[in-house]
Motif scaffolding. Structure first.
Motif, PDB file in Angstrom:
ATOM      1  N   LEU A   1       0.835  -1.207   0.000  1.00  0.00           N
ATOM      2  CA  LEU A   1       0.000   0.000   0.000  1.00  0.00           C
ATOM      3  C   LEU A   1       0.872   1.260   0.000  1.00  0.00           C
ATOM      4  O   LEU A   1       0.530   2.244  -0.656  1.00  0.00           O
ATOM      5  CB  LEU A   1      -0.959  -0.004   1.192  1.00  0.00           C
ATOM      6  CG  LEU A   1      -2.132  -0.988   1.091  1.00  0.00           C
ATOM      7  CD1 LEU A   1      -2.918  -1.020   2.397  1.00  0.00           C
ATOM      8  CD2 LEU A   1      -3.041  -0.659  -0.086  1.00  0.00           C
ATOM      9  N   LYS A   2       2.000   1.224   0.714  1.00  0.00           N
ATOM     10  CA  LYS A   2       2.943   2.352   0.669  1.00  0.00           C
ATOM     11  C   LYS A   2       3.450   2.570  -0.750  1.00  0.00           C
ATOM     12  O   LYS A   2       3.615   3.695  -1.199  1.00  0.00           O
ATOM     13  CB  LYS A   2       4.148   2.096   1.586  1.00  0.00           C
ATOM     14  CG  LYS A   2       3.892   2.245   3.045  1.00  0.00           C
ATOM     15  CD  LYS A   2       5.185   1.956   3.809  1.00  0.00           C
ATOM     16  CE  LYS A   2       4.938   1.768   5.280  1.00  0.00           C
ATOM     17  NZ  LYS A   2       6.167   1.361   5.992  1.00  0.00           N
ATOM     18  N   GLN A   3       3.725   1.474  -1.449  1.00  0.00           N
ATOM     19  CA  GLN A   3       4.249   1.520  -2.823  1.00  0.00           C
ATOM     20  C   GLN A   3       3.167   1.839  -3.849  1.00  0.00           C
ATOM     21  O   GLN A   3       3.455   2.148  -4.984  1.00  0.00           O
ATOM     22  CB  GLN A   3       4.835   0.157  -3.215  1.00  0.00           C
ATOM     23  CG  GLN A   3       5.929  -0.343  -2.379  1.00  0.00           C
ATOM     24  CD  GLN A   3       6.260  -1.802  -2.666  1.00  0.00           C
ATOM     25  OE1 GLN A   3       7.152  -2.286  -2.034  1.00  0.00           O
ATOM     26  NE2 GLN A   3       5.596  -2.498  -3.563  1.00  0.00           N
ATOM     27  N   LYS A   4       1.902   1.629  -3.421  1.00  0.00           N
ATOM     28  CA  LYS A   4       0.736   1.791  -4.292  1.00  0.00           C
ATOM     29  C   LYS A   4       0.643   0.715  -5.381  1.00  0.00           C
ATOM     30  O   LYS A   4       0.004   0.912  -6.411  1.00  0.00           O
ATOM     31  CB  LYS A   4       0.684   3.184  -4.902  1.00  0.00           C
ATOM     32  CG  LYS A   4       0.591   4.290  -3.868  1.00  0.00           C
ATOM     33  CD  LYS A   4       0.411   5.631  -4.508  1.00  0.00           C
ATOM     34  CE  LYS A   4       0.338   6.804  -3.596  1.00  0.00           C
ATOM     35  NZ  LYS A   4       0.244   6.728  -2.215  1.00  0.00           N
ATOM     36  N   GLN A   5       1.267  -0.440  -5.131  1.00  0.00           N
ATOM     37  CA  GLN A   5       1.156  -1.566  -6.066  1.00  0.00           C
ATOM     38  C   GLN A   5       1.724  -2.840  -5.446  1.00  0.00           C
ATOM     39  O   GLN A   5       2.533  -2.788  -4.529  1.00  0.00           O
ATOM     40  CB  GLN A   5       1.883  -1.277  -7.371  1.00  0.00           C
ATOM     41  CG  GLN A   5       3.390  -1.192  -7.214  1.00  0.00           C
ATOM     42  CD  GLN A   5       4.088  -0.984  -8.550  1.00  0.00           C
ATOM     43  OE1 GLN A   5       3.469  -0.696  -9.554  1.00  0.00           O
ATOM     44  NE2 GLN A   5       5.397  -1.151  -8.564  1.00  0.00           N
ATOM     45  N   GLY A   6       1.289  -3.970  -5.988  1.00  0.00           N
ATOM     46  CA  GLY A   6       1.812  -5.258  -5.559  1.00  0.00           C
ATOM     47  C   GLY A   6       0.772  -6.354  -5.720  1.00  0.00           C
ATOM     48  O   GLY A   6      -0.406  -6.090  -5.971  1.00  0.00           O
ATOM     49  N   ALA A   7       1.209  -7.585  -5.570  1.00  0.00           N
ATOM     50  CA  ALA A   7       0.316  -8.740  -5.694  1.00  0.00           C
ATOM     51  C   ALA A   7       0.723  -9.802  -4.686  1.00  0.00           C
ATOM     52  O   ALA A   7       1.906 -10.078  -4.493  1.00  0.00           O
ATOM     53  CB  ALA A   7       0.377  -9.309  -7.103  1.00  0.00           C
ATOM     54  N   ILE A   8      -0.288 -10.389  -4.056  1.00  0.00           N
ATOM     55  CA  ILE A   8      -0.066 -11.444  -3.067  1.00  0.00           C
ATOM     56  C   ILE A   8      -0.923 -12.646  -3.448  1.00  0.00           C
ATOM     57  O   ILE A   8      -2.114 -12.498  -3.732  1.00  0.00           O
ATOM     58  CB  ILE A   8      -0.458 -10.973  -1.649  1.00  0.00           C
ATOM     59  CG1 ILE A   8       0.376  -9.754  -1.243  1.00  0.00           C
ATOM     60  CG2 ILE A   8      -0.305 -12.117  -0.642  1.00  0.00           C
ATOM     61  CD1 ILE A   8      -0.128  -9.061   0.019  1.00  0.00           C
ATOM     62  N   VAL A   9      -0.315 -13.813  -3.444  1.00  0.00           N
ATOM     63  CA  VAL A   9      -1.036 -15.064  -3.674  1.00  0.00           C
ATOM     64  C   VAL A   9      -0.900 -15.905  -2.413  1.00  0.00           C
ATOM     65  O   VAL A   9       0.204 -16.219  -1.976  1.00  0.00           O
ATOM     66  CB  VAL A   9      -0.460 -15.846  -4.879  1.00  0.00           C
ATOM     67  CG1 VAL A   9      -1.193 -17.175  -5.049  1.00  0.00           C
ATOM     68  CG2 VAL A   9      -0.526 -15.012  -6.141  1.00  0.00           C
ATOM     69  N   ASN A  10      -2.035 -16.249  -1.817  1.00  0.00           N
ATOM     70  CA  ASN A  10      -2.059 -17.136  -0.656  1.00  0.00           C
ATOM     71  C   ASN A  10      -2.503 -18.520  -1.119  1.00  0.00           C
ATOM     72  O   ASN A  10      -3.567 -18.661  -1.737  1.00  0.00           O
ATOM     73  CB  ASN A  10      -3.030 -16.608   0.401  1.00  0.00           C
ATOM     74  CG  ASN A  10      -2.541 -15.316   1.011  1.00  0.00           C
ATOM     75  OD1 ASN A  10      -1.353 -15.099   1.168  1.00  0.00           O
ATOM     76  ND2 ASN A  10      -3.465 -14.435   1.346  1.00  0.00           N
ATOM     77  N   VAL A  11      -1.701 -19.512  -0.842  1.00  0.00           N
ATOM     78  CA  VAL A  11      -2.028 -20.877  -1.241  1.00  0.00           C
ATOM     79  C   VAL A  11      -2.876 -21.506  -0.149  1.00  0.00           C
ATOM     80  O   VAL A  11      -2.460 -21.605   1.000  1.00  0.00           O
ATOM     81  CB  VAL A  11      -0.755 -21.708  -1.507  1.00  0.00           C
ATOM     82  CG1 VAL A  11      -1.123 -23.131  -1.905  1.00  0.00           C
ATOM     83  CG2 VAL A  11       0.103 -21.045  -2.581  1.00  0.00           C
ATOM     84  N   ALA A  12      -4.075 -21.903  -0.525  1.00  0.00           N
ATOM     85  CA  ALA A  12      -4.997 -22.556   0.409  1.00  0.00           C
ATOM     86  C   ALA A  12      -5.095 -24.028   0.017  1.00  0.00           C
ATOM     87  O   ALA A  12      -4.078 -24.712  -0.080  1.00  0.00           O
ATOM     88  CB  ALA A  12      -6.363 -21.864   0.383  1.00  0.00           C
ATOM     89  N   SER A  13      -6.297 -24.494  -0.253  1.00  0.00           N
ATOM     90  CA  SER A  13      -6.520 -25.891  -0.594  1.00  0.00           C
ATOM     91  C   SER A  13      -7.980 -26.039  -0.999  1.00  0.00           C
ATOM     92  O   SER A  13      -8.821 -25.257  -0.553  1.00  0.00           O
ATOM     93  CB  SER A  13      -6.243 -26.761   0.637  1.00  0.00           C
ATOM     94  OG  SER A  13      -6.796 -28.052   0.491  1.00  0.00           O
ATOM     95  N   VAL A  14      -8.282 -27.033  -1.808  1.00  0.00           N
ATOM     96  CA  VAL A  14      -9.692 -27.293  -2.093  1.00  0.00           C
ATOM     97  C   VAL A  14     -10.434 -27.639  -0.809  1.00  0.00           C
ATOM     98  O   VAL A  14     -11.636 -27.448  -0.709  1.00  0.00           O
ATOM     99  CB  VAL A  14      -9.896 -28.395  -3.155  1.00  0.00           C
ATOM    100  CG1 VAL A  14      -9.386 -27.946  -4.496  1.00  0.00           C
ATOM    101  CG2 VAL A  14      -9.294 -29.705  -2.734  1.00  0.00           C
ATOM    102  N   ALA A  15      -9.703 -28.109   0.194  1.00  0.00           N
ATOM    103  CA  ALA A  15     -10.329 -28.376   1.495  1.00  0.00           C
ATOM    104  C   ALA A  15     -10.870 -27.086   2.108  1.00  0.00           C
ATOM    105  O   ALA A  15     -11.797 -27.116   2.911  1.00  0.00           O
ATOM    106  CB  ALA A  15      -9.314 -29.021   2.441  1.00  0.00           C
ATOM    107  N   GLY A  16     -10.317 -25.941   1.703  1.00  0.00           N
ATOM    108  CA  GLY A  16     -10.787 -24.656   2.183  1.00  0.00           C
ATOM    109  C   GLY A  16     -12.046 -24.187   1.488  1.00  0.00           C
ATOM    110  O   GLY A  16     -12.633 -23.181   1.869  1.00  0.00           O
ATOM    111  N   LEU A  17     -12.480 -24.905   0.484  1.00  0.00           N
ATOM    112  CA  LEU A  17     -13.725 -24.581  -0.212  1.00  0.00           C
ATOM    113  C   LEU A  17     -14.835 -25.555   0.139  1.00  0.00           C
ATOM    114  O   LEU A  17     -15.995 -25.182   0.205  1.00  0.00           O
ATOM    115  CB  LEU A  17     -13.504 -24.602  -1.734  1.00  0.00           C
ATOM    116  CG  LEU A  17     -12.471 -23.625  -2.282  1.00  0.00           C
ATOM    117  CD1 LEU A  17     -12.297 -23.838  -3.781  1.00  0.00           C
ATOM    118  CD2 LEU A  17     -12.883 -22.195  -1.991  1.00  0.00           C
ATOM    119  N   ASN A  18     -14.479 -26.808   0.352  1.00  0.00           N
ATOM    120  CA  ASN A  18     -15.492 -27.847   0.512  1.00  0.00           C
ATOM    121  C   ASN A  18     -15.504 -28.518   1.882  1.00  0.00           C
ATOM    122  O   ASN A  18     -16.548 -28.883   2.373  1.00  0.00           O
ATOM    123  CB  ASN A  18     -15.285 -28.934  -0.553  1.00  0.00           C
ATOM    124  CG  ASN A  18     -15.366 -28.363  -1.939  1.00  0.00           C
ATOM    125  OD1 ASN A  18     -16.264 -27.602  -2.243  1.00  0.00           O
ATOM    126  ND2 ASN A  18     -14.405 -28.701  -2.784  1.00  0.00           N
TER     127      ASN A  18
END
Length: 154
Positions: A76-93
């Motif tokens: 947010l300080k930089q005003k840009q960026g991307a984060i990917v959090n690895v979950a699992s299909v177990a986190g959906l079902n």
């Protein structure tokens, strides 16, 4: 340019220090992938061990929170960026014989979605991926077989 920097994500101060090191070395943090996770037991919830569950919550959710929090602050300080959090299909079902693990991954999905909504007007993007690992396929297969045995007995 990518570089591996070893860090202890179980300690929030270490995570803050890691972000500071990245900024000192590279000038900014463009992207982060948070992929810590453990599954310490495959049992029904009534047979689960509370210490194992606490360890899973800490590794799979709390430690990811530390990383994501400080990554977002920097981006947010930089005003840009991307984060990917690895979950699992177990986190959906959910998985009947791994409810403790599944609950931690549901937490990752919820935390990620909430953060994404909060910062959606910025140029910082947060998303989650839910891979289907071989071990999860085995869990699902075992669950289906167990359910079929129960159904066949009736």
């Amino acid at each position: 340019m990518a570089q591996y920097i070893q860090n202890d994500v179980t300690n929030e101060d270490h995570v803050k220090s890691l972000i500071a090191t990245i900024i000192k070395e590279f000038g900014q943090l463009d992207m982060a992938v948070n992929n810590a996770g453990i599954s310490s037991e495959v049992v029904s919830i009534d047979a689960s061990n509370s210490d194992n569950y606490s360890a899973m919550v800490n590794t799979n959710l709390v430690d990811l929170y530390y990383c994501m929090k400080h990554q977002i602050i920097q981006m947010l300080k930089q005003k840009q960026g991307a984060i990917v959090n690895v979950a699992s299909v177990a986190g959906l079902n959910g998985i009947p014989w791994a409810a403790t693990y599944a609950s931690t991954k549901h937490g990752v999905v919820g935390l990620t979605k909430s953060a994404a909504i909060l910062i959606m007007r910025s140029k910082v993007f947060v998303l989650t991926r839910q891979p289907l690992a071989l071990s999860e396929l085995i869990l699902l297969t075992n669950n289906l077989m167990a359910m079929m045995k129960i159904i066949m007995k009736k």
